[in-house]
Design an enzyme around this catalytic site. Structure first.
Site, PDB file in Angstrom:
ATOM      1  N   LYS A 122       8.442  -3.692  -5.287  1.00  0.00           N
ATOM      2  CA  LYS A 122       9.662  -3.075  -5.818  1.00  0.00           C
ATOM      3  C   LYS A 122       9.750  -3.113  -7.339  1.00  0.00           C
ATOM      4  O   LYS A 122      10.352  -2.221  -7.961  1.00  0.00           O
ATOM      5  CB  LYS A 122      10.894  -3.756  -5.219  1.00  0.00           C
ATOM      6  CG  LYS A 122      11.164  -3.418  -3.758  1.00  0.00           C
ATOM      7  CD  LYS A 122      11.679  -2.012  -3.603  1.00  0.00           C
ATOM      8  CE  LYS A 122      12.161  -1.754  -2.176  1.00  0.00           C
ATOM      9  NZ  LYS A 122      12.718  -0.394  -2.019  1.00  0.00           N
ATOM     10  N   SER A 181       3.301  -4.930   1.794  1.00  0.00           N
ATOM     11  CA  SER A 181       4.219  -4.555   0.723  1.00  0.00           C
ATOM     12  C   SER A 181       5.065  -5.688   0.160  1.00  0.00           C
ATOM     13  O   SER A 181       5.603  -5.561  -0.946  1.00  0.00           O
ATOM     14  CB  SER A 181       5.144  -3.433   1.211  1.00  0.00           C
ATOM     15  OG  SER A 181       5.851  -3.854   2.365  1.00  0.00           O
TER      16      SER A 181
END
Length: 390
Positions: A38, A289
């Site tokens: 992110k 991720s």
């Protein structure tokens, strides 16, 4: 951006290559600063703002990884930052966001409540709202994951990404396909919240009903419009994995590779291990991720993974309350090489008749066949046996 984010490792896994019948490489975004990809998008977005916008500050709404990414990026650029999080957000994520320098405001019981308040706050402060995925600069920033993969493995044949709102896979797919359209890009969602898959089916972003999932980072009920258009153009297919498959994959990555990966980060590898994709003997990159798992949740993830893989079981056994009976039960279990973890004996209960007792036994086992074997041996010896529920 290189001075802000890590170029995360691309790790070849012999174990997962053998299990998935492909050459499997893991893109370790769980080792990224703030614990997930992110930060790439949030820094790129903040870096695109004017000096006036930066001075006014930024506002975001998030219960997890996006909050930490925006907070860290704001700290690096010296930008005032307010993050609105729901009151039920994990304490570890609240503290981490504060430690990155953001002002954390707890508002509402759900993410939607926090989002509504953040949008009001943005108007009051005349600040810039940093969307988690439906933003071109965010998508471009996430696309650096794809560019790194191409640098690290130029002959990659397929890339697999988790999908929530769609920002990560949109950025990766666009970056990869524009460089080499022959590389396949696949997306994976939790079966509990298949919003992108359903949206592609209906040819427009749609809201879906969802059920609780350990892949909470991708439990987005409606994908962003911008990511949807990119996914529709570049992504080859989208698949779903269920909770059992996610739990087992998280445990395997922890056990085999010594890596802590959150549920949303594990879905890409889970799709390979459970053969959702019809590909064999290819060079495949699975993007892990993120790795921000709440510490109080880790033991439950491990236990759930052990149960799902048949390596932990719980039996409730009714037996006569007389000397030697408990020892006989325990001997029957240990003779089959099962390791007893705990034993609880009850003599009083609505289903326990006078002269009988119940024992709850937790057992470390080898696999589901081993559990079935234990159950058969105990019932063959005329014990009433019930399997526990987790």
């Amino acid at each position: 951006m290189k001075e802000i984010v890590h170029m995360t490792p691309l790790d070849y896994s012999k174990t997962f290559s053998q299990l998935a019948h492909n050459e499997v490489y893991l893109k370790l975004e769980n080792l990224q600063k703030t614990g997930s990809f992110k930060v790439r998008g949030s820094y790129n977005k903040l870096n695109s703002l004017s000096k006036e916008e930066l001075t006014k500050g930024v506002v975001a709404a998030s219960a997890g990884n996006h909050a930490q990414g925006v907070a860290y990026s704001s700290q690096m650029l010296g930008v005032p930052c307010k993050i609105v999080m729901p009151k039920g957000a994990p304490l570890s994520k609240i503290l981490a966001t504060k430690q990155y320098g953001a002002e954390v405001i707890l508002e509402g019981a759900t993410f939607d409540d926090a989002l509504s308040y953040a949008l009001k706050l943005k108007e009051e402060l005349d600040a810039t709202f940093i969307h988690a995925f439906d933003d071109e600069a965010i998508i471009t920033g996430q696309g650096t994951v794809g560019l790194e993969i191409l640098d690290q493995l130029p002959d990659v044949e397929a890339v697999i990404c988790p999908i929530g709102g769609g920002g990560l896979i949109a950025g990766v797919a666009m970056a990869v396909k524009e460089k080499n359209p022959h590389i396949s890009v696949y997306g994976v969602q939790a079966l509990a919240c298949p919003s992108m898959k359903q949206s592609l089916f209906e040819n427009k972003p749609v809201m879906v009903d969802s059920t609780p999932t350990m892949a909470d980072g991708i439990a987005v009920k409606k994908p962003g419009l911008k990511p949807f258009e990119i996914v529709r153009k570049y992504v080859d297919d989208v698949f779903c994995v269920d909770e059992m498959e996610i739990a087992r994959t998280m445990l395997m990555v922890l056990e085999r590779n010594k890596l802590l990966v959150e549920g949303s980060g594990a879905v890409s590898l889970a799709s390979l291990l459970y053969e959702k994709l019809n590909i064999k003997e290819k060079k495949v990159v699975a993007v892990l991720s993120g790795g921000n798992v709440d510490m109080n949740f880790i033991s439950r993830i491990i236990e759930r993974g052990l149960v799902e893989s048949g390596r932990y079981a719980n039996f409730t056994i009714t037996l006569k309350d007389k000397p030697g009976e408990l020892q006989r039960v325990l001997s029957s279990i240990t003779e089959l090489d099962a390791n007893v973890q705990s034993v609880n004996l009850h003599r009083i209960g609505k289903d326990i008749y006078p002269g009988y007792a119940q024992i709850e036994i937790s057992v470390e086992t080898k696999n589901h066949d081993h559990i079935d074997q234990l159950h058969k041996v105990l019932t063959d010896k005329n014990y009433h046996v019930e399997m526990g529920h987790f």
